[in-house]
Design a protein around this motif. Structure first.
Motif, short mmCIF file in Angstrom:
data_model
loop_
_atom_site.label_atom_id
_atom_site.label_comp_id
_atom_site.label_asym_id
_atom_site.label_seq_id
_atom_site.Cartn_x
_atom_site.Cartn_y
_atom_site.Cartn_z
N ASP A 1 -11.06 48.10 13.83
CA ASP A 1 -11.07 49.38 13.48
C ASP A 1 -11.34 49.21 11.81
O ASP A 1 -10.73 48.49 11.10
N ASP A 2 -12.73 50.10 11.68
CA ASP A 2 -13.21 49.88 10.28
C ASP A 2 -13.36 51.47 9.86
O ASP A 2 -14.15 51.48 8.94
N ARG A 3 -12.72 52.23 10.20
CA ARG A 3 -12.67 53.54 9.82
C ARG A 3 -12.37 53.87 8.33
O ARG A 3 -13.04 54.73 7.79
N GLN A 4 -11.76 52.83 7.50
CA GLN A 4 -11.42 53.22 6.28
C GLN A 4 -12.59 52.93 5.53
O GLN A 4 -12.59 53.01 4.10
N GLU B 1 -15.63 54.41 6.18
CA GLU B 1 -16.27 55.57 6.17
C GLU B 1 -16.26 56.53 4.94
O GLU B 1 -15.09 56.42 4.54
N PRO B 2 -17.11 57.28 4.74
CA PRO B 2 -17.33 57.94 3.07
C PRO B 2 -15.99 58.85 2.99
O PRO B 2 -15.37 58.88 1.78
N ASN C 1 -12.84 58.26 3.74
CA ASN C 1 -12.02 57.71 3.69
C ASN C 1 -11.93 56.63 2.46
O ASN C 1 -10.98 55.86 2.20
#
Lengths: 426, 419
Positions: free
Chosen positions: B363-366, B368-369, B371
């Motif tokens: 999970d690398d959603r953090q 994304e801009p 976040n």
């Protein structure tokens, strides 16, 4: 609505008519609203009504209380084309009809993979084994002797809004955002149970398993387990409903609903993730480049306007109105919610009520509607500074095939006649 | 510890007795009930029976063909009904032996039962249920059988009494309430032993005799090895949890045709909204990716675990370990990952790498801009767009919302199914 007393029986069709309505029906609604200034006295006031003349039912007529007969339209609904069989399917919370932050127990959306298990609490067992000093079995009575806590948390399915990735598809916040509920749970912190069994230092993951016909399983990392997970046996003060995991369910605050194992019967500790079906083939987020994210546990910051919305159109005509909705973040508290009535050109900060860390917040924006069309949006920001993104931005980041974790900003188009529709805007 | 092993043995014996010492007639229906689990993925019978993939079977003996009003029968079945077919025991026997031979064009994907005794048993079982799903009044023979000292159908009752007699003395004085353990899958065949006949007295047995947990709060009691073995069926990618066993593609095909194909299709292509199991390799970047075991699932262990855990739908844990190996082997074959003479076993299992094993990342959603740490500070409040909002997409175009679409329930509506 002068004739509302006679209208109880056809109430179920009212919403359908609103949804289908063109100018004609909504115009009628406006006329009724104008009736407030009628010259004739209102017979509902001037005449003695039956319910003020005759005695009503006594106590115990309904030992377990039910909603008013005039609320029969406020129910969970499913989308039949979504799944092959109702026993492995989902229905949706009627958010458009609710206010406050707590979801009534009987309206919490359902998601089952093998139907609702029916378990006599006296027959239920919770086992802890694997990398522990003492494998243990608990009865429900045992669990109730541990210290308990009460917390309000939202539970959101990772696939909530998943049908909207490719564009506006379903007309109603019940369907676009209804895979969420927000409850007060009473239960035992999971770490107490693990301490009772004695966790070995090599243990890094926990497998939680439900006692239904799907034996649902998910792997959860140890830090989360020892942080804030609960084994809950009450929701909103009473026993869990069967469809929510009676007699016990796992509570995994802020994380995707699939991990909140219902009918919880087994906890196994191990040194790595089990990579079960629901954490590999499902609940993984396919990106545009063909690679999928996995272990995407946290539910991102999100909000939705629940009124007005397609199932709750603006029927009163121009003038004073209340816009309201829900906001939540799996990262913690909501810092603020902004609302736009012009499709995101200009924003104003909404008034927040209620709410708690990893629990739902209610927001309000009170304004005078000038009767022109509206493009309603809400944008939540959490205490960590995460900002709810536009759907276009999410698609640019991830493509259109992720299914899960769509926390994009929702737009409702309110026409001049009050009819409200799910749209996307430039 | 002392009471638990004894109880376990007693309960196991009870299960054994139920299977080995019944009277002939009672055995028929009871065995039929077991066989019916193969049908239960599609058919139901009893008071709560509803038509699912197949019609419900209440009162099927002497029921006219295609008689359930709200069920969509095949053209072949409707023709048989028009020709006056009423399901006598003989007709049912012919149909169960070779469904497509008896009713040309039937949608029932079941290949048929080979053993005449099994056919007779399952008809005996189905004949217990009247048109309303209630069990018919027992026949004189059945009542007689139930009154036998060493009974068949009613075998659980006295057996449970055996358990009671065995363990009661130690527990009379106890006031705590906790049921004795159930043994699940005691013989590894997935047949759970029903201990529901125990009385409250029996339940008091267990807790009184249970030693304390030994933990900080001294709550709960030790889990017994047999209990852990009964529930611990999970399998991990590193092979932990794999039972000893094996199965071939050919064996898997026979099981698949019988128990899986009605939903998943004869070649794993999936029927209706039921999941597709095969194909789709190389489509993950497509506009409409096809996610199957072969194209998407990263680990073979997940297939074994899930099939053994939750399939067939409606008859979970009815598959033995070798049967599961065989099915997994056949699913690999359907995905062109092994040849038709392949045999899968616990020996070669972890050597098989799935095509999409490297298709996942953390999970690398953090990153994304929206976040990142300055996202909130940069939020725009006024004049954020140059021109007024214009509609680019509307839900009304698709009109798939329940209650609003004219053709409610059409399963071909909509996109983005959840499964």
């Amino acid at each position: 609505m002068v004739d509302s007393a006679d209208d109880g029986g056809s109430k179920g069709n009212a919403r359908r008519q609103f949804l289908k309505a063109g100018l004609g029906a909504a115009g009628g609604a406006l006329a009724v609203a104008g009736g407030a200034r009628a010259a004739e006295p209102d017979p509902l006031i001037t005449e003695v009504q039956d319910w003020t003349r005759y005695l009503g039912k006594g106590v115990d007529a309904t030992p377990y209380g039910l909603p008013s007969q005039y609320e029969s339209d406020v129910v969970r609904r499913s989308v039949p084309w979504l799944t092959a069989d109702a026993k492995s399917s989902v229905n949706f919370t009627p958010l458009y009809a609710l206010d406050g932050t707590i979801t009534p127990s009987g309206l919490c959306f359902e998601r089952h993979h093998g139907g609702v298990a029916v378990i006599d609490p006296a027959d239920h067992r919770l086992m802890i084994h694997g990398m522990v000093e003492r494998p243990l079995v608990f009865t429900l009575d045992d669990l109730k002797r541990f210290p308990r806590e009460n917390h309000v948390y939202f539970l959101e399915c990772a696939a909530n809004s998943g049908m909207e990735w490719r564009g506006a598809q379903l007309n109603g916040c019940q369907f676009t955002h209804g895979m969420i509920h927000n409850l007060e749970y009473c239960g035992v912190p999971l770490r107490y149970l693990l301490e009772e069994a004695g966790v070995k230092p090599q243990a890094k993951w926990l497998l939680a398993e439900g006692g239904d016909a799907s034996l649902m399983t998910r792997s959860i990392p140890m830090e989360k387990i020892m942080d804030d997970c609960l084994v809950a046996f009450k929701m909103n003060g009473e026993a869990l409903r069967p469809e929510q995991g009676y007699p016990i369910r796992l509570v995994v605050p802020g994380w995707e609903g699939n991990m909140w194992i219902k009918w919880l019967r087994r906890l196994e500790l191990g040194d790595r993730s089990w990579e079960q079906r629901e954490e590999t083939s499902k609940y993984t987020d396919l990106l545009a480049d063909g690679v999928a994210r996995r272990h995407t546990f946290v539910m991102d910051v999100k909000s939705v306007i629940t009124n007005p919305s397609p199932q709750a159109p603006l029927t009163h005509g121009k003038g004073r109105t209340v816009l309201t909705g829900l906001a939540w973040s799996g990262h913690g508290r909501i810092a603020k919610v902004d609302v736009s009535i012009d499709g995101g050109r200009n924003w104003s900060e909404a008034r927040l009520e209620g709410g708690s860390s990893k629990g739902a917040y209610r927001f309000y924006h009170d304004f005078d509607w000038d009767g022109a069309e509206l493009f309603l949006q809400s944008r939540a920001i959490d205490e960590d500074g995460n900002v709810q993104p536009t759907k276009d931005r999410l698609r640019a980041e991830r493509g259109e095939n992720s299914i899960y974790h769509n926390n994009g900003i929702q737009t409702w188009h309110v026409r001049a006649d009050g009819v409200t529709e799910n749209v996307e805007v430039s | 510890m002392s009471r638990f092993p004894k109880s376990l043995i007693a309960v196991s014996l009870m299960g054994g007795m139920g299977l080995t010492a019944p009277s002939a007639l009672a055995q028929d229906a009871a065995n039929g009930e077991t066989i019916f689990k193969r049908c239960a993925g599609c058919h139901t019978v009893g008071p709560n029976a509803q038509s699912r993939v197949g019609p419900h079977l209440n009162g099927i003996v002497e029921r006219p063909a295609a008689a359930i009003e709200d069920f969509r029968y095949s053209r072949g079945m409707k023709k048989a009904a028009d020709d006056g077919l009423v399901w006598t025991r003989d007709d049912l026997a012919e149909y169960l032996a070779a469904p497509r031979k008896k009713i040309k064009g039937t949608r029932m994907a079941f290949a048929g039962l080979r053993k005449e005794s099994e056919i007779a048993d399952i008809i005996a079982y189905l004949d217990r249920f009247g048109p309303d799903g209630a069990e018919k009044t027992s026949t004189a023979e059945e009542i007689a059988a139930a009154n036998e000292p060493n009974p068949g159908m009613a075998g659980k009752e006295p057996a449970a009494n055996d358990v009671k007699g065995d363990s009661k003395p130690a527990t009379e004085s106890s006031s705590a309430v906790a049921p004795a353990p159930k043994v699940e899958e005691a013989d590894g065949a997935g047949e759970s032993v029903d201990a529901a006949a125990e009385t409250d007295d029996d339940r008091q047995v267990a807790l009184a005799a249970a030693p304390p947990s030994g933990g900080p709060m001294n709550l709960g009691r030790p889990a017994l090895p047999a209990e852990i073995a009964a529930w611990d069926i999970d399998v991990r990618p590193d092979g932990k949890g794999l039972p000893i066993g094996s199965g071939t593609v050919a064996e898997g095909e026979a099981i698949f045709d019988e128990k899986c194909a009605s939903c998943h299709g004869a070649f794993g292509e999936g029927a209706g909204r039921w999941p597709m199991l095969a194909g789709g390799q190389g489509t993950l970047k497509d506009e409409r990716p096809v996610k199957t075991i072969g194209s998407y699932w990263p680990y073979l262990s997940t297939v074994y675990d899930y099939v053994h855990r939750a399939m067939p739908f409606g008859s979970s844990r009815s598959l033995g370990e070798d049967e599961t190996y065989a099915l997994v082997a056949y699913i690999l074959y359907l995905n062109d990952l092994v040849d038709d003479d392949f045999e899968l076993s616990n020996e070669n299992f972890t050597g098989i790498e799935m095509p999409n094993a490297d298709g996942f990342k953390p999970d690398d959603r953090q990153s994304e801009p929206q976040n990142t740490s300055d996202a909130a500070a940069e939020v725009c409040m006024t004049d954020c767009k140059e021109s007024p909002a214009e509609i680019t997409m509307r839900a009304r175009v698709l009109d798939v919302t329940p209650d609003t679409a004219d053709d409610d329930g059409d399963e071909n509506l909509g996109a983005g199914a959840i499964d």
